[in-house]
Design a protein around this motif. Sequence first.
Motif, PDB file in Angstrom:
ATOM      1  N   PRO A 182       0.793  -1.237   0.000  1.00  0.00           N
ATOM      2  CA  PRO A 182       0.000   0.000   0.000  1.00  0.00           C
ATOM      3  C   PRO A 182       0.823   1.283   0.000  1.00  0.00           C
ATOM      4  O   PRO A 182       0.402   2.277  -0.587  1.00  0.00           O
ATOM      5  N   GLY A 183       1.989   1.285   0.612  1.00  0.00           N
ATOM      6  CA  GLY A 183       2.830   2.475   0.573  1.00  0.00           C
ATOM      7  C   GLY A 183       3.276   2.802  -0.844  1.00  0.00           C
ATOM      8  O   GLY A 183       3.266   3.963  -1.262  1.00  0.00           O
ATOM      9  N   ASP A 184       3.642   1.772  -1.592  1.00  0.00           N
ATOM     10  CA  ASP A 184       4.006   1.959  -3.001  1.00  0.00           C
ATOM     11  C   ASP A 184       2.808   2.405  -3.825  1.00  0.00           C
ATOM     12  O   ASP A 184       2.940   3.210  -4.745  1.00  0.00           O
ATOM     13  N   TYR A 185       1.630   1.881  -3.483  1.00  0.00           N
ATOM     14  CA  TYR A 185       0.406   2.251  -4.198  1.00  0.00           C
ATOM     15  C   TYR A 185       0.136   3.753  -4.040  1.00  0.00           C
ATOM     16  O   TYR A 185      -0.213   4.436  -4.998  1.00  0.00           O
ATOM     17  N   VAL A 186       0.326   4.273  -2.821  1.00  0.00           N
ATOM     18  CA  VAL A 186       0.122   5.703  -2.571  1.00  0.00           C
ATOM     19  C   VAL A 186       1.090   6.522  -3.411  1.00  0.00           C
ATOM     20  O   VAL A 186       0.694   7.495  -4.073  1.00  0.00           O
ATOM     21  N   ALA A 187       2.360   6.149  -3.417  1.00  0.00           N
ATOM     22  CA  ALA A 187       3.364   6.884  -4.193  1.00  0.00           C
ATOM     23  C   ALA A 187       3.032   6.863  -5.679  1.00  0.00           C
ATOM     24  O   ALA A 187       3.124   7.882  -6.365  1.00  0.00           O
ATOM     25  N   LYS A 188       2.641   5.700  -6.196  1.00  0.00           N
ATOM     26  CA  LYS A 188       2.298   5.592  -7.616  1.00  0.00           C
ATOM     27  C   LYS A 188       1.058   6.416  -7.943  1.00  0.00           C
ATOM     28  O   LYS A 188       1.006   7.085  -8.973  1.00  0.00           O
ATOM     29  N   ALA A 189       0.048   6.373  -7.079  1.00  0.00           N
ATOM     30  CA  ALA A 189      -1.175   7.145  -7.321  1.00  0.00           C
ATOM     31  C   ALA A 189      -0.867   8.635  -7.425  1.00  0.00           C
ATOM     32  O   ALA A 189      -1.396   9.325  -8.297  1.00  0.00           O
ATOM     33  N   ASN A 190      -0.002   9.127  -6.563  1.00  0.00           N
ATOM     34  CA  ASN A 190       0.348  10.551  -6.613  1.00  0.00           C
ATOM     35  C   ASN A 190       1.190  10.880  -7.843  1.00  0.00           C
ATOM     36  O   ASN A 190       1.009  11.930  -8.456  1.00  0.00           O
ATOM     37  N   ALA A 191       2.080   9.981  -8.235  1.00  0.00           N
ATOM     38  CA  ALA A 191       2.863  10.184  -9.467  1.00  0.00           C
ATOM     39  C   ALA A 191       1.949  10.164 -10.687  1.00  0.00           C
ATOM     40  O   ALA A 191       2.165  10.921 -11.645  1.00  0.00           O
ATOM     41  N   ASP A 192       0.928   9.318 -10.659  1.00  0.00           N
ATOM     42  CA  ASP A 192      -0.015   9.238 -11.779  1.00  0.00           C
ATOM     43  C   ASP A 192      -0.817  10.530 -11.935  1.00  0.00           C
ATOM     44  O   ASP A 192      -1.165  10.914 -13.056  1.00  0.00           O
ATOM     45  N   TRP A 193      -1.136  11.217 -10.836  1.00  0.00           N
ATOM     46  CA  TRP A 193      -1.780  12.530 -10.934  1.00  0.00           C
ATOM     47  C   TRP A 193      -0.851  13.488 -11.681  1.00  0.00           C
ATOM     48  O   TRP A 193      -1.286  14.229 -12.563  1.00  0.00           O
ATOM     49  N   GLU A 194       0.419  13.483 -11.286  1.00  0.00           N
ATOM     50  CA  GLU A 194       1.402  14.375 -11.921  1.00  0.00           C
ATOM     51  C   GLU A 194       1.484  14.134 -13.421  1.00  0.00           C
ATOM     52  O   GLU A 194       1.552  15.077 -14.203  1.00  0.00           O
ATOM     53  N   SER A 195       1.488  12.868 -13.826  1.00  0.00           N
ATOM     54  CA  SER A 195       1.614  12.531 -15.249  1.00  0.00           C
ATOM     55  C   SER A 195       0.268  12.494 -15.974  1.00  0.00           C
ATOM     56  O   SER A 195       0.224  12.298 -17.184  1.00  0.00           O
ATOM     57  N   GLU A 196      -0.818  12.650 -15.202  1.00  0.00           N
ATOM     58  CA  GLU A 196      -2.188  12.637 -15.732  1.00  0.00           C
ATOM     59  C   GLU A 196      -2.513  11.341 -16.472  1.00  0.00           C
ATOM     60  O   GLU A 196      -3.203  11.338 -17.481  1.00  0.00           O
ATOM     61  N   THR A 197      -2.039  10.229 -15.907  1.00  0.00           N
ATOM     62  CA  THR A 197      -2.281   8.924 -16.519  1.00  0.00           C
ATOM     63  C   THR A 197      -3.320   8.098 -15.773  1.00  0.00           C
ATOM     64  O   THR A 197      -3.830   7.115 -16.321  1.00  0.00           O
ATOM     65  N   HIS A 198      -3.622   8.505 -14.536  1.00  0.00           N
ATOM     66  CA  HIS A 198      -4.528   7.727 -13.693  1.00  0.00           C
ATOM     67  C   HIS A 198      -4.907   8.649 -12.540  1.00  0.00           C
ATOM     68  O   HIS A 198      -4.040   9.321 -11.978  1.00  0.00           O
ATOM     69  N   PHE A 199      -6.175   8.698 -12.176  1.00  0.00           N
ATOM     70  CA  PHE A 199      -6.637   9.624 -11.149  1.00  0.00           C
ATOM     71  C   PHE A 199      -7.352   8.826 -10.056  1.00  0.00           C
ATOM     72  O   PHE A 199      -8.377   8.199 -10.323  1.00  0.00           O
ATOM     73  N   VAL A 200      -6.788   8.838  -8.852  1.00  0.00           N
ATOM     74  CA  VAL A 200      -7.313   8.044  -7.746  1.00  0.00           C
ATOM     75  C   VAL A 200      -7.632   8.962  -6.573  1.00  0.00           C
ATOM     76  O   VAL A 200      -6.823   9.819  -6.219  1.00  0.00           O
ATOM     77  N   TRP A 201      -8.804   8.744  -5.978  1.00  0.00           N
ATOM     78  CA  TRP A 201      -9.197   9.471  -4.778  1.00  0.00           C
ATOM     79  C   TRP A 201      -9.487   8.514  -3.635  1.00  0.00           C
ATOM     80  O   TRP A 201     -10.071   7.447  -3.846  1.00  0.00           O
ATOM     81  N   ALA A 202      -9.140   8.955  -2.439  1.00  0.00           N
ATOM     82  CA  ALA A 202      -9.603   8.308  -1.214  1.00  0.00           C
ATOM     83  C   ALA A 202     -10.965   8.911  -0.911  1.00  0.00           C
ATOM     84  O   ALA A 202     -11.117  10.132  -0.907  1.00  0.00           O
ATOM     85  N   ILE A 203     -11.963   8.073  -0.693  1.00  0.00           N
ATOM     86  CA  ILE A 203     -13.272   8.544  -0.241  1.00  0.00           C
ATOM     87  C   ILE A 203     -13.221   8.462   1.276  1.00  0.00           C
ATOM     88  O   ILE A 203     -12.959   7.397   1.838  1.00  0.00           O
ATOM     89  N   CYS A 204     -13.436   9.611   1.925  1.00  0.00           N
ATOM     90  CA  CYS A 204     -13.157   9.711   3.357  1.00  0.00           C
ATOM     91  C   CYS A 204     -14.347  10.156   4.184  1.00  0.00           C
ATOM     92  O   CYS A 204     -15.233  10.861   3.706  1.00  0.00           O
ATOM     93  N   ILE A 205     -14.290   9.778   5.458  1.00  0.00           N
ATOM     94  CA  ILE A 205     -15.218  10.291   6.459  1.00  0.00           C
ATOM     95  C   ILE A 205     -14.748  11.709   6.798  1.00  0.00           C
ATOM     96  O   ILE A 205     -13.584  11.903   7.181  1.00  0.00           O
ATOM     97  N   PRO A 206     -15.608  12.719   6.640  1.00  0.00           N
ATOM     98  CA  PRO A 206     -15.177  14.102   6.832  1.00  0.00           C
ATOM     99  C   PRO A 206     -14.619  14.422   8.219  1.00  0.00           C
ATOM    100  O   PRO A 206     -13.693  15.205   8.335  1.00  0.00           O
ATOM    101  N   THR A 207     -15.166  13.817   9.251  1.00  0.00           N
ATOM    102  CA  THR A 207     -14.735  14.174  10.604  1.00  0.00           C
ATOM    103  C   THR A 207     -13.403  13.562  11.009  1.00  0.00           C
ATOM    104  O   THR A 207     -12.731  14.085  11.892  1.00  0.00           O
ATOM    105  N   THR A 208     -13.012  12.456  10.369  1.00  0.00           N
ATOM    106  CA  THR A 208     -11.775  11.781  10.752  1.00  0.00           C
ATOM    107  C   THR A 208     -10.734  11.723   9.637  1.00  0.00           C
ATOM    108  O   THR A 208      -9.560  11.502   9.900  1.00  0.00           O
ATOM    109  N   GLY A 209     -11.155  11.885   8.390  1.00  0.00           N
ATOM    110  CA  GLY A 209     -10.250  11.751   7.256  1.00  0.00           C
ATOM    111  C   GLY A 209      -9.929  10.312   6.904  1.00  0.00           C
ATOM    112  O   GLY A 209      -9.094  10.053   6.050  1.00  0.00           O
ATOM    113  N   GLU A 210     -10.608   9.374   7.558  1.00  0.00           N
ATOM    114  CA  GLU A 210     -10.336   7.950   7.327  1.00  0.00           C
ATOM    115  C   GLU A 210     -10.806   7.506   5.946  1.00  0.00           C
ATOM    116  O   GLU A 210     -11.941   7.768   5.553  1.00  0.00           O
TER     117      GLU A 210
END
Length: 120
Positions: A36-64
């Motif tokens: 999962p740590g590598d997945y986070v790094a890749k997801a953020n790199a993919d935003w930079e390269s605009e090749t893949h866009f991933v969002w965490a859907i979170c609970i607003p009060t906790t950010g979980e």
Amino acid sequence: MQPVEINAGAWYLRSLRADDRITDVPALSLLGVDAPGDYVAKANADWESETHFVWAICIPTTGELIALIGVTPYGDSGRLWGQAREGYDEALDAAIGPASRFAEGALGLVVEQPLSHGVR
């Protein structure tokens, strides 16, 4: 492109995180993500390269992170995918519209429906 946060009603969508303030690593493990740590790094790199866009859907009060949703571009179209933790299908369903509108409005993609279940 920098990651974009999206309001999805009772939930909010943000980029994946693994830092000293917020870490999505345990929740990604619950979703079956290997390394999962590598997945986070890749997801953020993919935003930079605009090749893949991933969002965490979170609970607003906790950010979980309770679900993931993403758009993968294929030419002029985008494949929408997502996966919710057990008991959080409602959050994933609520994120489909906002994520699709972002892909269509900001990226100019025609989003394919329905949502493909799973983590990409």
